[in-house]
Design a protein around this motif. Structure first.
Motif, PDB file in Angstrom:
ATOM      1  N   GLN A  61       0.823  -1.207   0.000  1.00 44.17           N
ATOM      2  CA  GLN A  61       0.000   0.000   0.000  1.00 44.17           C
ATOM      3  C   GLN A  61       0.857   1.257   0.000  1.00 44.17           C
ATOM      4  OE1 GLN A  61      -3.237  -0.076  -0.414  1.00 44.17           O
ATOM      5  NE2 GLN A  61      -3.483   2.154  -0.373  1.00 44.17           N
ATOM      6  N   ASP A  62       1.918   1.263   0.790  1.00 46.91           N
ATOM      7  CA  ASP A  62       2.791   2.439   0.839  1.00 46.91           C
ATOM      8  C   ASP A  62       3.475   2.673  -0.510  1.00 46.91           C
ATOM      9  OD1 ASP A  62       2.154   3.047   3.439  1.00 46.91           O
ATOM     10  OD2 ASP A  62       3.939   2.082   4.296  1.00 46.91           O
ATOM     11  N   VAL A  63       3.975   1.599  -1.110  1.00 45.44           N
ATOM     12  CA  VAL A  63       4.635   1.752  -2.408  1.00 45.44           C
ATOM     13  C   VAL A  63       3.648   2.252  -3.446  1.00 45.44           C
ATOM     14  CG1 VAL A  63       5.807   0.544  -4.303  1.00 45.44           C
ATOM     15  CG2 VAL A  63       6.376   0.002  -1.923  1.00 45.44           C
ATOM     16  N   PHE A  64       2.442   1.666  -3.466  1.00 45.30           N
ATOM     17  CA  PHE A  64       1.423   2.107  -4.419  1.00 45.30           C
ATOM     18  C   PHE A  64       1.105   3.583  -4.228  1.00 45.30           C
ATOM     19  CE2 PHE A  64      -2.978   3.166  -5.308  1.00 45.30           C
ATOM     20  CZ  PHE A  64      -3.071   2.839  -6.644  1.00 45.30           C
ATOM     21  N   GLU A  65       0.822   3.988  -2.999  1.00 45.52           N
ATOM     22  CA  GLU A  65       0.431   5.381  -2.749  1.00 45.52           C
ATOM     23  C   GLU A  65       1.556   6.348  -3.075  1.00 45.52           C
ATOM     24  OE1 GLU A  65      -1.108   5.875   1.168  1.00 45.52           O
ATOM     25  OE2 GLU A  65      -2.868   4.599   0.817  1.00 45.52           O
ATOM     26  N   GLN A  66       2.774   5.978  -2.742  1.00 46.88           N
ATOM     27  CA  GLN A  66       3.901   6.868  -3.029  1.00 46.88           C
ATOM     28  C   GLN A  66       4.083   7.043  -4.528  1.00 46.88           C
ATOM     29  OE1 GLN A  66       7.285   5.185  -0.979  1.00 46.88           O
ATOM     30  NE2 GLN A  66       6.344   5.456   1.038  1.00 46.88           N
ATOM     31  N   HIS A  67       3.992   5.958  -5.284  1.00 47.52           N
ATOM     32  CA  HIS A  67       4.195   6.079  -6.726  1.00 47.52           C
ATOM     33  C   HIS A  67       3.007   6.764  -7.385  1.00 47.52           C
ATOM     34  CE1 HIS A  67       6.207   5.399 -10.448  1.00 47.52           C
ATOM     35  NE2 HIS A  67       5.276   4.596 -10.930  1.00 47.52           N
ATOM     36  N   TYR A  68       1.811   6.460  -6.932  1.00 49.25           N
ATOM     37  CA  TYR A  68       0.627   7.124  -7.480  1.00 49.25           C
ATOM     38  C   TYR A  68       0.692   8.622  -7.205  1.00 49.25           C
ATOM     39  CZ  TYR A  68      -4.310   8.071  -8.457  1.00 49.25           C
ATOM     40  OH  TYR A  68      -5.488   8.569  -8.964  1.00 49.25           O
ATOM     41  N   ALA A  69       1.097   8.994  -5.991  1.00 51.58           N
ATOM     42  CA  ALA A  69       1.231  10.408  -5.657  1.00 51.58           C
ATOM     43  C   ALA A  69       2.274  11.081  -6.545  1.00 51.58           C
ATOM     44  CB  ALA A  69       1.613  10.577  -4.183  1.00 51.58           C
ATOM     45  N   GLU A  70       3.357  10.386  -6.812  1.00 52.28           N
ATOM     46  CA  GLU A  70       4.394  10.957  -7.682  1.00 52.28           C
ATOM     47  C   GLU A  70       3.866  11.163  -9.099  1.00 52.28           C
ATOM     48  OE1 GLU A  70       7.939  12.246  -9.471  1.00 52.28           O
ATOM     49  OE2 GLU A  70       7.153  12.326  -7.421  1.00 52.28           O
ATOM     50  N   LEU A  71       3.120  10.199  -9.599  1.00 51.12           N
ATOM     51  CA  LEU A  71       2.567  10.333 -10.951  1.00 51.12           C
ATOM     52  C   LEU A  71       1.527  11.440 -11.020  1.00 51.12           C
ATOM     53  CD1 LEU A  71       2.216   6.542 -11.836  1.00 51.12           C
ATOM     54  CD2 LEU A  71       3.944   8.133 -12.690  1.00 51.12           C
ATOM     55  N   LEU A  72       0.682  11.555  -9.996  1.00 47.15           N
ATOM     56  CA  LEU A  72      -0.331  12.614  -9.996  1.00 47.15           C
ATOM     57  C   LEU A  72       0.302  13.977  -9.763  1.00 47.15           C
ATOM     58  CD1 LEU A  72      -3.410  12.368 -10.470  1.00 47.15           C
ATOM     59  CD2 LEU A  72      -2.218  10.210 -10.129  1.00 47.15           C
ATOM     60  N   ARG A  73       1.382  14.016  -8.991  1.00 41.73           N
ATOM     61  CA  ARG A  73       2.122  15.279  -8.853  1.00 41.73           C
ATOM     62  C   ARG A  73       2.557  15.780 -10.212  1.00 41.73           C
ATOM     63  NH1 ARG A  73       6.967  16.881  -9.572  1.00 41.73           N
ATOM     64  NH2 ARG A  73       7.825  14.779  -9.914  1.00 41.73           N
TER      65      ARG A  73
END
Length: 486
Positions: free
Chosen positions: A322-334
């Motif tokens: 979950q942490d890896v998913f959220e971190q990468h998703y946040a980076e892509l949405l950033r």
């Protein structure tokens, strides 16, 4: 040095495994084959010497084979729609070569090359319709920067194939470092052949995860690496609005690649609950379910390694997902938002935006592309504002977004737009675009297929000659549906 058939630099890796992992089976000749698509860029990257691929046609159709390499169909099992399905395997795909390339050792696989011991009474063929979709989407995803198997060629034949109606056969040549799936591990674990699970794990570590070999517990390190790759892959799907459609464990790549393009779809109008697969009646693989299904599938993979790594190590590896998913998703949405830094309260900014897009079923791809036209101050472009029904709500969001851009130091409109356009595609493989290319190919006209492939290879470009591919879908596109039939 460039290579052509049959002068290929063979480097057997999967074929070097014991025969319990596969069956040797010859391809079934395809009558009247014609090469309708050839990926010159990929051929060049692999060191294959051919500009149009014509000399390869018999090999790519399954009508000629390498005498030095046995054609193989691998055996695996898996969970399909959450239910244990038992033995599956390559029912219509054959591994026909492993070659040493400038990109490393890659497998060449023919999908649609005829029956195998794992065809389960099916014909072992693929139809032109689904083969075109796989060819186009494999390369579209690659151009978007999303890990995927690749497509080298597409061969068509007049041979009739029956699905819901009579169609014609085709073979797509798929390319990847490996087509190893979660289901390969499940097959042997559920047969109490844990030594085979370990052999596969050792093989995967040696070939694709060498850093795991030096870990104190190499199998734990392997699971941890696969968890990370899978989480990052699905975050990338979510960011671009891609729905896989059939995330069974046998369709999950151990290398974190997008694998098996069946009833996939890129969302047009944003709908968090969008289901792209007509066969998925309960919406198990809906867009908003993909992240948790990725974790569910990883639990199935972890189960196969439990006898060797233990419950606590497995839980620890899975807990990172979950942490890896959220971190990468946040980076892509950033990046999609044009921000330089992500802040925790940006989740609220994003959530408000998604609520507005959901209410209007705003076109996902068009919105993000047009967002780059929003100036840091002044009037909101009508072409952007008109995509959202709640104008007052959108105006309020724009005010908050502009304030966030100011805090971020991202008020240089031209510079920010360039960054956003480099990550928000103008062209994606919408269902109606694929359908138009399919209908033309079924009439014998392959130029629309090649033109669409050219556009999808440059998804972020402003290319006036492809402007029609960037328009809103026509009304008839709403009637299209895709299913597991291929």
């Amino acid at each position: 040095m460039k290579h052509t058939f049959p002068d290929l630099p063979l480097a057997p890796r999967f074929a070097a495994l014991p025969e319990r992992f596969y069956s040797q089976v010859p391809s079934t000749p395809l009558p009247g084959p014609s090469l309708i698509a050839w990926n010159t860029a990929l051929a060049d990257a692999l060191g294959l010497d051919s500009q149009d691929g014509g000399e390869w046609t018999d090999f790519l159709a399954g009508n000629a084979a390498l005498t030095e390499y046995p054609q193989l169909a691998s055996v695996y099992s898996g969970h399909q729609f959450g239910v244990w399905a038992g033995q599956l395997g390559d029912g219509r795909a054959l591994l026909v070569a492993e070659i040493d390339t400038p990109l490393g050792i890659h497998e060449l696989q023919l999908k649609g090359a005829g029956q195998t011991p794992y065809s389960r009474r099916a014909d072992g063929r693929a139809v032109l319709r689904s083969s075109i979709r796989e060819y186009l989407c494999s390369e579209a995803m690659h151009a978007l920067g999303i890990p995927t198997t690749r497509a080298l060629a597409l061969v068509a034949s007049p041979q009739p194939v029956w699905r819901e109606t009579k169609e014609t056969a085709a073979v797509v040549t798929r390319v990847a470092p490996s087509f190893l799936r979660f289901g390969h591990f499940e097959h042997f674990h559920h047969r109490d052949q844990q030594d085979a699970v370990r052999q596969l794990a050792d093989w995967a570590i040696a070939g694709f995860y060498p850093e795991c070999a030096a870990a104190g517990q190499p199998y734990v390190a392997l699971l941890d690496a696969v968890v990370e790759r899978t989480a990052r892959l699905i975050a990338a799907w979510q960011a671009v609005g891609f729905c896989h459609g059939v995330m069974n464990t046998d369709n999950m790549s151990l290398l974190g690649l997008t694998l098996d393009y069946g009833p996939f779809g890129f969302m047009d109008g944003f709908d968090a609950g969008h289901v792209c697969n007509h066969s998925d009646e309960r919406g198990r693989y809906a867009y908003d379910q993909q992240p948790q299904i990725g974790l569910w599938n990883l639990h199935c993979l972890a189960q196969t390694l439990l006898p060797d790594i233990g419950r606590d190590a497995a839980i620890a590896a899975l807990s990172r997902y979950q942490d890896v998913f959220e971190q990468h998703y946040a980076e892509l949405l950033r990046q999609k938002l044009g921000l330089r830094q992500w802040r925790e309260d940006d989740w609220e900014l994003l959530g408000t935006l998604l609520t507005l897009l959901q209410a209007a079923h705003t076109d996902w791809t068009l919105f993000w592309r047009r967002l780059a036209t929003l100036p840091a101050t002044g009037a909101v472009p009508a072409a952007l504002r008109d995509l959202v029904l709640d104008r007052d709500g959108f105006d309020a969001w724009v005010a908050a977004y502009r304030a966030r851009l100011a805090d971020d130091g991202s008020t240089d409109d031209a510079e920010r737009a360039a960054r956003m356009n480099a990550v928000n595609p103008k062209y994606v493989l919408r269902n109606h675009l694929a359908e138009e290319a399919i209908r033309a190919a079924q009439r014998g006209d392959h130029q629309p297929l090649r033109r669409l492939a050219d556009a999808l290879a440059r998804p972020f470009d402003e290319a006036p000659e492809f402007e029609d591919f960037a328009a809103l879908p026509p009304d008839w596109a709403r009637q299209l549906s895709v299913s597991c039939s291929s």
